[in-house]
Motif scaffolding. Structure first.
Motif, short mmCIF file in Angstrom:
data_model
loop_
_atom_site.label_atom_id
_atom_site.label_comp_id
_atom_site.label_asym_id
_atom_site.label_seq_id
_atom_site.Cartn_x
_atom_site.Cartn_y
_atom_site.Cartn_z
N HIS A 51 -16.14 -12.05 11.56
CA HIS A 51 -16.30 -12.72 12.85
C HIS A 51 -17.70 -12.51 13.42
CE1 HIS A 51 -12.01 -13.85 14.14
NE2 HIS A 51 -11.97 -13.58 12.84
N GLU A 93 -21.94 -13.39 13.61
CA GLU A 93 -22.72 -14.60 13.87
C GLU A 93 -23.65 -14.88 12.69
OE1 GLU A 93 -26.06 -16.27 17.05
OE2 GLU A 93 -24.96 -14.40 17.44
N ALA A 101 -27.62 -13.90 12.25
CA ALA A 101 -28.00 -12.74 13.05
C ALA A 101 -28.29 -11.56 12.12
CB ALA A 101 -26.89 -12.36 14.03
N ALA A 145 -17.88 -7.03 15.61
CA ALA A 145 -17.42 -8.12 14.75
C ALA A 145 -16.14 -7.73 14.01
CB ALA A 145 -18.50 -8.51 13.74
#
Length: 356
Positions: free
Chosen positions: A287, A289, A292, A305
């Motif tokens: 989960h 990004e 990043a 995350a």
């Protein structure tokens, strides 16, 4: 001639370096490959024929070189040194201290070494393959395999049914999904009729005991944490029905043996450490990004995350893996993660070590 390779890291790192180690052997056929690594991991790789011998090493300590190996004969002072440990300068200097005839390593000004540039966005497996390819060692993700060409054959049966491995631990808190959620996953698996074995280190035996007790499934769940050395753990993974774990070393065993897996990622994106072969059988749940930068995988608190991953998503991934096995075990396509860099494809022809 001896080829001295430094990769004094843990299980996951060692397995991610197997492809490059095979490239080292192809670049210098007939030479003895000695791996400087922790004894249990290095010896296990030697037993698999990936390397010829292990020089027991912890971290970046000074290497005893020349070294009297298992046969007692001491290696000559000169050797070819290959740094599969890091970008330097510390790891470069450890190898430079052995007075090698040549050093194969990434570019590092502090260590006074010129080599290929380091790429922070590169997948771990591809990074080290690129380094070895730069001196003529043909290798790629397909060289990660340690098991048979058809890894789905011969899965072990317990009471007429293959086991599902659940590995709830990890070396750092940042990569440890909460125990209560692992308990719910185990409950869901046993409710579907699967037998579950919990694995982990001796230090994780209490964690696995809590997960087993919380699941309350009796004989359907057994706790093997702290009972398995590396060879026994590898054998268990190689014959399991499914492995469910966080981003830790045991997940790379599933890749090596083609065992279907579900891996939960947190601070490190799968574009850097996820599976690169047999993609139809290895599911990742993340989960974070895309694009990043990765966060500290050794941090002392649960990564955000990883914390965002819900139980039902993991259970659904397990159900899919258990009911939709791919027809072939030979898929080697490199994954197309949203933030994955372009694959390096040029492999130079073999070159003598003097050009390294």
């Amino acid at each position: 001639m001896t080829v001295l390779v430094l990769r004094a890291l843990g299980l996951g790192d060692a397995l991610a370096g197997v492809a490059a180690l095979r490239g080292v052997r192809r670049a210098w056929p007939g030479h003895r490959v000695v791996l400087a690594a922790p004894q249990p991991i290095g010896q296990w790789l030697a037993d698999h024929g990936v390397v010829d011998a292990v020089l027991p090493t912890r971290g970046l300590s000074q290497l005893p070189w020349p070294w009297a190996g298992p046969g007692g004969a001491q290696d000559a002072p000169g050797c070819l040194a290959v740094n599969l440990h890091g970008r330097g300068p510390q790891s470069h200097r450890v190898l430079q201290a052995t007075r090698p005839d040549a050093l194969v390593a990434f570019d590092n000004t502090e260590a006074g070494h010129i080599g290929p540039d380091w790429d922070e966005t590169e997948h771990e497996v591809l990074r080290w393959c690129r380094l070895v390819q730069s001196v003529g060692g043909h290798c790629g993700p397909e060289d990660l395999r340690l098991g048979p060409s058809d890894p789905l054959s011969g899965r072990s049966e317990v009471g007429g049914q293959a086991e599902v491995i659940v590995h709830p631990g990890a070396a750092a808190e940042a990569r440890r999904w909460p125990a209560a959620r692992w308990t719910q996953v185990v409950v869901a698996l046993t409710a579907q009729g699967h037998r579950v074995v919990l694995t982990g280190s001796e230090a994780e035996r209490g964690l696995c005991a809590r997960v087993r007790q919380g699941a309350g499934q009796g004989a359907a769940v057994r706790n093997a944490a702290g009972e398995l050395g590396l060879p026994a753990l590898a054998e268990l993974v190689s014959t399991a029905r499914l492995l469910v774990s966080g981003d830790t070393g045991v997940a790379h065993l599933a890749t090596a043996y083609g065992t279907p897996s579900v891996t939960l990622f947190g601070p490190t994106p799968p574009s850097l450490w996820g599976p690169t072969i047999d993609l139809a059988r290895h599911a990742v749940v993340w989960h974070g990004e895309p694009g990043a930068p990765p966060r500290d995988p050794n941090a002392g608190r649960l990564d955000p995350a990883l914390a965002q991953i819900p139980v039902d998503e993991v259970v659904a991934a397990c159900e899919s893996a258990l009911t939709q096995l791919p027809a072939t075990a030979n898929e080697t396509t490199t994954p197309s993660w949203p933030d994955r860099p372009a694959t390096r494809s040029a492999v130079p022809s073999p070159a003598p070590h003097a050009q390294a």
